[in-house]
Design an enzyme around this catalytic site. Structure first.
Site, mmCIF file in Angstrom:
data_model
loop_
_atom_site.group_PDB
_atom_site.id
_atom_site.type_symbol
_atom_site.label_atom_id
_atom_site.label_comp_id
_atom_site.label_asym_id
_atom_site.label_seq_id
_atom_site.Cartn_x
_atom_site.Cartn_y
_atom_site.Cartn_z
ATOM 1 N N ASP A 199 0.820 -1.214 0.000
ATOM 2 C CA ASP A 199 0.000 0.000 0.000
ATOM 3 C C ASP A 199 0.854 1.263 0.000
ATOM 4 O O ASP A 199 0.331 2.365 -0.132
ATOM 5 C CB ASP A 199 -0.943 0.004 1.219
ATOM 6 C CG ASP A 199 -2.320 -0.508 0.851
ATOM 7 O OD1 ASP A 199 -2.577 -0.707 -0.351
ATOM 8 O OD2 ASP A 199 -3.145 -0.710 1.762
ATOM 9 N N ASP A 206 -9.950 -6.883 11.071
ATOM 10 C CA ASP A 206 -9.799 -8.289 11.439
ATOM 11 C C ASP A 206 -10.896 -8.714 12.415
ATOM 12 O O ASP A 206 -11.608 -9.694 12.195
ATOM 13 C CB ASP A 206 -8.406 -8.532 12.044
ATOM 14 C CG ASP A 206 -7.989 -7.470 13.055
ATOM 15 O OD1 ASP A 206 -8.694 -6.456 13.203
ATOM 16 O OD2 ASP A 206 -6.960 -7.663 13.729
HETATM 17 O O1 LIG Z 1 -3.615 1.171 4.675
HETATM 18 C C1 LIG Z 1 -3.053 0.215 5.203
HETATM 19 C C2 LIG Z 1 -2.721 0.185 6.561
HETATM 20 C C3 LIG Z 1 -2.077 -0.936 7.082
HETATM 21 N N1 LIG Z 1 -1.764 -1.988 6.292
HETATM 22 C C4 LIG Z 1 -1.078 -3.174 6.873
HETATM 23 O O2 LIG Z 1 -1.769 -3.655 7.985
HETATM 24 C C5 LIG Z 1 -0.898 -4.374 8.814
HETATM 25 C C6 LIG Z 1 -1.129 -4.006 10.251
HETATM 26 O O3 LIG Z 1 -0.681 -2.718 10.520
HETATM 27 P P1 LIG Z 1 0.148 -2.342 11.829
HETATM 28 O O4 LIG Z 1 0.486 -0.914 11.751
HETATM 29 O O5 LIG Z 1 1.242 -3.314 12.047
HETATM 30 O O6 LIG Z 1 -0.977 -2.473 12.907
HETATM 31 P P2 LIG Z 1 -1.093 -3.393 14.213
HETATM 32 O O7 LIG Z 1 -1.896 -2.622 15.168
HETATM 33 O O8 LIG Z 1 0.199 -3.936 14.634
HETATM 34 O O9 LIG Z 1 -1.988 -4.568 13.630
HETATM 35 C C7 LIG Z 1 -3.012 -5.212 14.316
HETATM 36 O O10 LIG Z 1 -4.234 -4.522 14.159
HETATM 37 C C8 LIG Z 1 -4.678 -4.372 12.816
HETATM 38 C C9 LIG Z 1 -6.036 -3.719 12.846
HETATM 39 O O11 LIG Z 1 -5.978 -2.439 13.366
HETATM 40 C C10 LIG Z 1 -4.753 -5.716 12.117
HETATM 41 O O12 LIG Z 1 -5.008 -5.522 10.777
HETATM 42 C C11 LIG Z 1 -3.459 -6.451 12.264
HETATM 43 O O13 LIG Z 1 -3.518 -7.712 11.660
HETATM 44 C C12 LIG Z 1 -3.120 -6.593 13.716
HETATM 45 O O14 LIG Z 1 -1.890 -7.276 13.874
HETATM 46 C C13 LIG Z 1 0.526 -4.045 8.370
HETATM 47 O O15 LIG Z 1 1.065 -5.173 7.733
HETATM 48 C C14 LIG Z 1 0.312 -2.884 7.419
HETATM 49 O O16 LIG Z 1 1.262 -2.873 6.426
HETATM 50 C C15 LIG Z 1 -2.094 -1.971 4.953
HETATM 51 O O17 LIG Z 1 -1.795 -2.909 4.233
HETATM 52 N N2 LIG Z 1 -2.731 -0.881 4.446
#
Ligand SMILES: O=c1ccn([C@@H]2O[C@H](COP(=O)(O)OP(=O)(O)O[C@H]3O[C@H](CO)[C@@H](O)[C@H](O)[C@H]3O)[C@@H](O)[C@H]2O)c(=O)[nH]1
Ligand SMILES: [Mn+2]
Length: 734
Positions: free
Chosen positions: A143, A444
Site C-alpha cells: 500500500d 480483522d
Molecule cells: O492502509 C493500510 C494500513 C495498514 N496496512 C497493513 O496492515 C498491517 C497491520 O498494521 P500495523 O500498523 O502493524 O498495525 P497493528 O496494530 O500492529 O496490527 C493489528 O491490528 C490491525 C487492525 O488495526 C490488524 O489488521 C493487524 O492484523 C493486527 O496485527 C501491516 O502489515 C500494514 O502494512 C495496509 O496494508 N494498508
C-alpha cells in the site's frame, strides 16, 4: 476431563477450572449486584447536595461500566478449551500429494515505517514452509506503492534461490533469515556462506532505503518493472502495479526445485476513491490471487511477523481435513507471539489476555476472534454463510473456480490489473457481504465477528513452539497509539448497526455476544478508570469520604470485589505461563490505557461521529533507534515525545501522590477515627502511586531522551493544581 478425538487428527481438552469459574462467577455476580444496590440506595437516600449527587452518580456510572466489563468477560471463562493437532498424522493420512493449495497474503504499507528488509524476511520465512512448493504462493500487497519494496523483493528472490534449498537440506527450524542468523547457526554446513549472501542483500536494500533510490546495477527486466513509477506516481495516487516475481512453473532454486510463486501487488490508488486501508488491500489480494492460484486456504500475515515453524500448515490441515469441523470452519487462528520483549514486558505487549487467554475461552464456544495476522482463512468463508455461498460478480473470482491460465500469462495479468483498480469495487458487494469487511479500523475483528454471525466457526491453535513471531512496539507512545487505533475501530463496531448488543444478540449465542461485547466496548473502560483515577483522590484532598468505613460491613464487600477480580486475573495469567511481575505490568498498562488510548480513542471516535474529523489507519512505526532499544531492554519506560495522551497520565500521577500523602499525614495526625473513614481512598491513591512509579521517575529523576517532556510535567502540574482548586472551590462546596 475426557478427551475427544476426531479422526485422531486433533484433540480438544476442556479446562480443569470450568466448574470453579462458574461457581465463582455466580458468587461474584451476587456481590456486584449488592454493590449496585448500595449505590442506588445511596443516591436516593443520602445524596442531598449537588456535590454528593455528582459523586454518587459518578461512582454508579464507574461501577456499572466495570460490572459490564466484568460480566461480559465471564463468557471467556465458561468453557475454555485447548486443542492439539497431530501434525505427523496428516502426512500419514493424506500424504503431501493430498495437500491443498495455500496462498499467503502479506501486507505492507510504508517502507519508512515498515522496513522492506523485514517484509522480505516475513516473505522468505513462509516461502520456505515445508510445503509442496508448486502449491504455495505468496502475495505481497504494497500500500506504500514503493519501488523500494519491489526492489527488496527482487533481491530477495535471488537470495531465496539459495535460502530455500539451504533450509530444506539442513531441516532448519528458523526459516526467517534474520532470526536464523541471529541465533546459534555456525554449526550448520555452509551457513557462513549463506549468511554473507544475506548480509549483502540486506546491505543493498538498506542502502536503497537510506538513499531513497534503487541501485543502478539492475537487470534490463527489472528496470522495465520500475518504469511504472513514472512522473506523478505517488503513494496516494498511482496505477496498479503487479509483478510476478517468481512463477513456480518457470523458476527454480539452485537445486532445480520449483520455487513458490511470488507476486508483488500495489493496487491502484486515487484521491477520489476510498481505499479502506488493510481490508481493501486484502480484498485486492483476494481477487488477484483468485485469478492466479485461487487456493482454498489463505494465510494472512502482517509484515511485522514471520514464521517460526515450517510445519505450521500441517497443524492447519489437521483441522481443515477434519470432517467433523470442516463444513463450518472459517479460519484457524494462531496467537500473535512476540520476540524481543524485555524481561518484564513493561508495556504488556504480549497481550496475554487478548491473544492467549480469551481465544481459548472463545474456542470452546464458536471460536476465537480474528486477529488479522497469523490466521489461516478458508477462502470460501469470505463469500457468504456456510451453506449458501454468494457468487461474486465474475465467475473467475469465485472460490470454486478452477484456475487454468498460467499466473504470468498476459491474459491473467490484464485481468489482475483490472480487479486491482481503485474503482473496481464500486457498486459491488466487496467489503460488505464478500471478503474482508469494511467499516472498522479493526477489520480483522469486524470480519471475524461477521463470519461468526453468519454461522461460521473458528479454531484457536496455540502450539508449544510459537508458529509465528512478531515485533511489538517498544515505546509507550507507539504502544498506546496502536491501541488508540484499535479503540476507534472497536467503537465503530460497538455503535454500528452490527453492534453486538443488537445484531450480535440475534445472530450469535448469548456467550459469544458477551465475548464480542467485551472487546467492542472495552474503550469505554476509560470512563471508570478516569473516575477512579481522580475522584477518590480529589475528594480525599477535600476531606470528603465517599467509600464505606472500615468498620462498615460493606467494606468487606469492596475488599472481596477488588481482591476477587485481581486474584482471578492474576491466576489466569500465571496459569498461562505468566510471571507475577509481568502480570503486575499488565494491570498497570490496563490502567494506563484507560487514561490514554482508550480515552483518546473514544474522543477520536466521537469527533468522527460528529464529523469534526476523519479517522486514519496510522501504521505502527516498526523502526526505533539504538538508544531507545537500550532503554527498553533495561526496562525503562519511554515517553520522549509530547503526546497529548501523556497529559492525563502525568496529571493523575501528581494528584495521586498528593492525595496519598495528604491522606497518610492526616491518618497519622488525627488517628484511628480518620483511618476508619479515609482508609479506602488513601489505599486507592497509594495503589495509584505504586502504579505511577515509572511516571515519577520519568518526570523528576531522569535526564535521558525518553523522559517525560518537561513541557508536559509543567502543564500537568498546573492542571493538577487547577483541578484541586476548581473542585474544592466550586464542585465539592455545593
Ligand atoms: O492502509 C493500510 C494500513 C495498514 N496496512 C497493513 O496492515 C498491517 C497491520 O498494521 P500495523 O500498523 O502493524 O498495525 P497493528 O496494530 O500492529 O496490527 C493489528 O491490528 C490491525 C487492525 O488495526 C490488524 O489488521 C493487524 O492484523 C493486527 O496485527 C501491516 O502489515 C500494514 O502494512 C495496509 O496494508 N494498508
Ligand atoms: Mn503490527
Amino acid at each position: 476431563m475426557m478427551e475427544t478425538t476426531n479422526q485422531t487428527l486433533n484433540t480438544i481438552k476442556p479446562s480443569k477450572f470450568i466448574a470453579f469459574n462458574r461457581l465463582f462467577a455466580a458468587v461474584y455476580t451476587f456481590a456486584v449486584l449488592t454493590l449496585l444496590y448500595y449505590h442506588v440506595l445511596k443516591l436516593i437516600t443520602n445524596s442531598h447536595t449537588k456535590s454528593s449527587i455528582f459523586i454518587s452518580i459518578s461512582m454508579l456510572i464507574a461501577d456499572l461500566l466495570l460490572a459490564f466489563t466484568w460480566s461480559t468477560g465471564q463468557a471467556f471463562r465458561m468453557y475454555p478449551v485447548t486443542r492439539k493437532p497431530d501434525p505427523e498424522k496428516i502426512i500419514e493420512t493424506i500424504g503431501k500429494s493430498g495437500f491443498p493449495d495455500l496462498d499467503v497474503f502479506i501486507c505492507t504499507a510504508d517502507p519508512y515505517k515498515e522496513h522492506p528488509i523485514s517484509v522480505v524476511n516475513t516473505a522468505l520465512s513462509v516461502m520456505a514452509y515445508d510445503y509442496p512448493t508448486e502449491k504455495l504462493s505468496v502475495y505481497i500487497s504494497d500500500d506504500g506503492g514503493s519501488q523500494l519494496t519491489l526492489f527488496a523483493f527482487m533481491e530477495a528472490v535471488k537470495f531465496g534461490k539459495y535460502w530455500l534449498p539451504f533450509c530444506r537440506e539442513n531441516d532448519i527450524m528458523e526459516r526467517c533469515p534474520h532470526a536464523f542468523f541471529g541465533s546459534n547457526c555456525e554449526k550448520i554446513h555452509q551457513s557462513e556462506k549463506i549468511k554473507m549472501m544475506y548480509e549483502k542483500m540486506k546491505k543493498r536494500v538498506e542502502e536503497a532505503v537510506e538513499s531513497r533510490k534503487i541501485s543502478e546495477h539492475i537487470s534490463e527486466k527489472e528496470r522495465e518493472a520500475f518504469g511504472k513509477w513514472s512522473q506523478g506516481f505517488t503513494c496516494e495516487e498511482h496505477p496498479s502495479v503487479i509483478e510476478v516475481l517468481v512463477d513456480s512453473n518457470r523458476d527454480t532454486d539452485i537445486r532445480g526445485v520449483a520455487m513458490p510463486n511470488l507476486v508483488y501487488v500495489s493496487r491502484e490508488k486515487t484521491n477520489t476513491s476510498f481505499h479502506h486501508f488493510k481490508a481493501g488491500a486484502l480484498n485486492t489480494l483476494l481477487r488477484v490471487s483468485a485469478l492466479m492460484t485461487n487456493a482454498p486456504i489463505i494465510l494472512t500475515i502482517d509484515c511485522d511477523m514471520f514464521s517460526n515453524d515450517p510445519k505450521t500448515p500441517y497443524s492447519v490441515l489437521c483441522f481443515y481435513m477434519d470432517t467433523l469441523l470442516s463444513s463450518k470452519l472459517a479460519y484457524i487462528q494462531f496467537p500473535q507471539s512476540f520476540h524481543g520483549l524485555n524481561k518484564d514486558d513493561i508495556y504488556s505487549s504480549e497481550m496475554k489476555r487478548w491473544f492467549h487467554i480469551n481465544p481459548k475461552g472463545m474456542d470452546g464456544l464458536s471460536g476465537p476472534d480474528n486477529m488479522g495476522t497469523c490466521c489461516f482463512i478458508i477462502r470460501k468463508a469470505l463469500f457468504g454463510p456456510p451453506f449458501s455461498i454468494l457468487q461474486p460478480e465474475m465467475a473467475l473470482l469465485s472460490p470454486n473456480h478452477v484456475v487454468k491460465n498460467l499466473i504470468s500469462s498476459q491474459q491473467t495479468l490484464e485481468m489482475a490489473l483490472y480487479v486491482a483498480g481503485s474503482d473496481y469495487e464500486k457498486h459491488k458487494n466487496w467489503g460488505f457481504e464478500i471478503g474482508f469487511r469494511y467499516g472498522s479500523l479493526v477489520e480483522d475483528f469486524f470480519t471475524g465477528y461477521r463470519l461468526h454471525s453468519e454461522g461460521w466457526k473458528s479454531i484457536f491453535c496455540d502450539p508449544e513452539r510459537p508458529a509465528f513471531y512478531g515485533e511489538a512496539p517498544i515505546s509507550l507512545h507507539q504502544a498506546v497509539n496502536q491501541v488508540k487505533r484499535w479503540s476507534v475501530g472497536l467503537l465503530e463496531v460497538a455503535f454500528s448497526k452490527y453492534s453486538p448488543l443488537t445484531f450480535g444478540m440475534t445472530n450469535l449465542g448469548p456467550l459469544m455476544t458477551h465475548c464480542y461485547s467485551y472487546y467492542a466496548f472495552s474503550p469505554l473502560l476509560s470512563i471508570p478508570i478516569t473516575i477512579y483515577a481522580f475522584l477518590p483522590q480529589l475528594t480525599l484532598l477535600n476531606q470528603i469520604y465517599i467509600f464505606p468505613k472500615v468498620s462498615d460491613p460493606l467494606f468487606l464487600l469492596y475488599i472481596f470485589l477488588f481482591l476477587g477480580a485481581y486474584i482471578q486475573d492474576c491466576l489466569d495469567f500465571i496459569l498461562e505461563k505468566g510471571t507475577i511481575t509481568r502480570w503486575w505490568n499488565e494491570q498497570r498498562i490496563w490502567l494506563i490505557r484507560g487514561l490514554t488510548c482508550y480515552l483518546f480513542g473514544t474522543i477520536e471516535y466521537l469527533m468522527k461521529q460528529l464529523k469534526f474529523s476523519t479517522v486514519e489507519f496510522n501504521v505502527t512505526n516498526k523502526i526505533s533507534d539504538d538508544e531507545q532499544s537500550k532503554r527498553y531492554y533495561e526496562g525503562i519506560f519511554e515517553f520522549g515525545v509530547s503526546s497529548p495522551m501523556f497529559y492525563p497520565l502525568a496529571t493523575t500521577s501528581i494528584i495521586n501522590l498528593a492525595a496519598f500523602f495528604g491522606g497518610f499525614l492526616q491518618i497519622i495526625m488525627k488517628g484511628e477515627k480518620y483511618l476508619d473513614s479515609a482508609f479506602v481512598q488513601t489505599f486507592i491513591a497509594g495503589f495509584g502511586v505504586l502504579n505511577c512509579i515509572p511516571i515519577y521517575e520519568a518526570m523528576a529523576l531522569r535526564t535521558d531522551n525518553g523522559r517525560m517532556p518537561i513541557k508536559i510535567t509543567i502543564i500537568a502540574s498546573f492542571l493538577a493544581w487547577s483541578l484541586y482548586f476548581v473542585t474544592s472551590n466550586f464542585i465539592f462546596k455545593v
